[in-house]
Design an enzyme around this catalytic site. Structure first.
Site, mmCIF file in Angstrom:
data_model
loop_
_atom_site.group_PDB
_atom_site.id
_atom_site.type_symbol
_atom_site.label_atom_id
_atom_site.label_comp_id
_atom_site.label_asym_id
_atom_site.label_seq_id
_atom_site.Cartn_x
_atom_site.Cartn_y
_atom_site.Cartn_z
ATOM 1 N N HIS A 62 4.061 1.274 2.272
ATOM 2 C CA HIS A 62 5.232 0.573 1.739
ATOM 3 C C HIS A 62 5.892 1.404 0.630
ATOM 4 O O HIS A 62 7.122 1.531 0.564
ATOM 5 C CB HIS A 62 4.836 -0.767 1.115
ATOM 6 C CG HIS A 62 4.242 -1.753 2.067
ATOM 7 N ND1 HIS A 62 2.927 -2.138 2.000
ATOM 8 C CD2 HIS A 62 4.787 -2.454 3.088
ATOM 9 C CE1 HIS A 62 2.677 -3.035 2.943
ATOM 10 N NE2 HIS A 62 3.796 -3.244 3.629
ATOM 11 N N HIS A 119 0.866 -1.185 0.000
ATOM 12 C CA HIS A 119 0.000 0.000 0.000
ATOM 13 C C HIS A 119 0.903 1.237 0.000
ATOM 14 O O HIS A 119 2.146 1.114 -0.049
ATOM 15 C CB HIS A 119 -0.942 -0.022 1.204
ATOM 16 C CG HIS A 119 -0.255 -0.266 2.512
ATOM 17 N ND1 HIS A 119 0.614 0.644 3.080
ATOM 18 C CD2 HIS A 119 -0.279 -1.342 3.358
ATOM 19 C CE1 HIS A 119 1.075 0.160 4.214
ATOM 20 N NE2 HIS A 119 0.568 -1.051 4.408
HETATM 21 P P1 AMP Z 1 5.040 -5.089 6.490
HETATM 22 O O1 AMP Z 1 4.789 -5.492 5.086
HETATM 23 O O2 AMP Z 1 3.789 -4.852 7.277
HETATM 24 O O3 AMP Z 1 6.041 -5.994 7.187
HETATM 25 O O4 AMP Z 1 5.737 -3.664 6.425
HETATM 26 C C1 AMP Z 1 6.920 -3.458 5.699
HETATM 27 C C2 AMP Z 1 7.482 -2.101 6.054
HETATM 28 O O5 AMP Z 1 6.528 -1.094 5.716
HETATM 29 C C3 AMP Z 1 7.762 -1.936 7.553
HETATM 30 O O6 AMP Z 1 8.987 -1.221 7.706
HETATM 31 C C4 AMP Z 1 6.596 -1.135 8.035
HETATM 32 O O7 AMP Z 1 6.862 -0.356 9.184
HETATM 33 C C5 AMP Z 1 6.333 -0.240 6.828
HETATM 34 N N1 AMP Z 1 4.958 0.273 6.853
HETATM 35 C C6 AMP Z 1 3.823 -0.455 6.956
HETATM 36 N N2 AMP Z 1 2.741 0.367 7.016
HETATM 37 C C7 AMP Z 1 3.232 1.637 6.951
HETATM 38 C C8 AMP Z 1 2.625 2.940 6.971
HETATM 39 N N3 AMP Z 1 1.311 3.099 7.085
HETATM 40 N N4 AMP Z 1 3.418 4.021 6.883
HETATM 41 C C9 AMP Z 1 4.774 3.870 6.793
HETATM 42 N N5 AMP Z 1 5.405 2.677 6.767
HETATM 43 C C10 AMP Z 1 4.645 1.577 6.853
#
Ligand code: AMP
Length: 283
Positions: A34, A31
């Protein structure tokens, strides 16, 4: 944009890469949150590598591993509109072959907050992150403040294990109504998205109290709890006012850099959000 799914092929490709390498690890269902990390990497580094790997080791039995959204084709399409050099997409047997028996465990920051509520979660995170760092060999890594505790733990293992990697933290990207973007928001219907937005409103109210001069951590915590509790469908796991670096809970007067974080259940769905605040510099 190259897509690679084996470690061997990745290492071969990696040998030909020169200059700084930005790495954005993800679990897919990409999204705008990411993609903000991807943009930051492209702006900072000469090369950008994104991994998409739904890491089973960071889900406890009974958590939402099987239900977690998988949108790999759409993810690749989204990434291909950016200057991403390579997407690394390993499968489970590549990352955890049958004989796999090693874990990386951080033993201080991982004990509280998410680690307290989800035992084993951070060991799953730090193990996969260490493996990915060893495979990708990035110069810079990009992590979101959305997962503030995870970010601090990654910084800690990079320091403790002497990885020559710079961590860049990226701000939280939100939906229009303030809800922090998350792959897990896919589980929410429209009505639930409106309810979930109360979490951010509660945090904002806590922040406003601090801005207006409140320094008593209990009053700040209670304000946030009160607002979230006004919605019957939300169930609080924790509301924390902690030291931003050590994550130790502050029981009286807040000072210095703090992290205010919450975890809330909406039905079965677990949502987290937070804000950081530097008390001394913004009085
Ligand atoms: P995930 O796929 O949930 O493991 O997230 C991958 C990376 O994206 C991690 O470093 C998360 O902290 C970051 N991330 C997820 N959601 C957000 C968001 N809303 N804003 C900023 N970074 C995000």
């Amino acid at each position: 944009m190259k897509t690679i799914s084996t470690i061997q092929e990745f290492r071969k490709w990696r040998k030909g890469i020169t200059g700084s390498i930005g790495f954005v690890p993800t679990m897919g269902a990409l999204h705008a949150g990411h993609l903000s990390l991807v943009e930051e990497s492209i702006a900072t580094c000469q090369n950008t590598i994104v991994s998409i790997y739904l890491n089973p080791a960071q889900f406890a039995p009974g958590e939402d591993l099987n239900r977690y959204p998988k949108t790999i084709d759409a993810d690749i399409k989204k990434l291909s509109s950016f200057q991403v050099d390579c997407v690394f997409l390993p499968n489970d047997s590549e990352m955890y072959p049958k004989e796999f028996s090693t874990q990386i465990q951080e033993n201080f920051l991982s004990r509280v907050l998410e680690g307290n509520s989800r035992p084993g979660f951070f060991t799953g995170v730090t193990t996969i992150v260490a493996k990915l760092f060893n495979i990708i060999e990035p110069t810079h890594v990009f992590f979101g403040e959305k997962d503030a505790q995870q970010l601090r733990i990654v910084e800690k293992i990079i320091s403790d294990l002497n990885y020559p990697i710079e961590v860049i933290s990226c701000s939280i990207i939100r939906e229009k109504n303030g809800l922090a973007m998350s792959s897990r928001n896919e589980y929410l219907n429209n009505e639930e998205r409106i309810i979930a937005a109360i979490i951010q409103q509660a945090l904002q109210e806590g922040k406003n109290l601090i801005i207006s001069g409140e320094r008593n951590s209990k009053i700040i915590r209670d304000k946030i709890i009160h607002t979230i509790s006004s919605e019957k469908l939300l169930r609080i796991d924790y509301v924390s006012v902690a030291d931003s670096k050590t994550l130790i809970e502050i029981s009286d007067k807040i000072e210095g850099d703090i992290l205010v974080s919450v975890a809330v259940y909406l039905g079965e769905i677990r949502l987290i959000d937070n804000f950081s605040y530097s008390v001394s510099s913004r009085r």
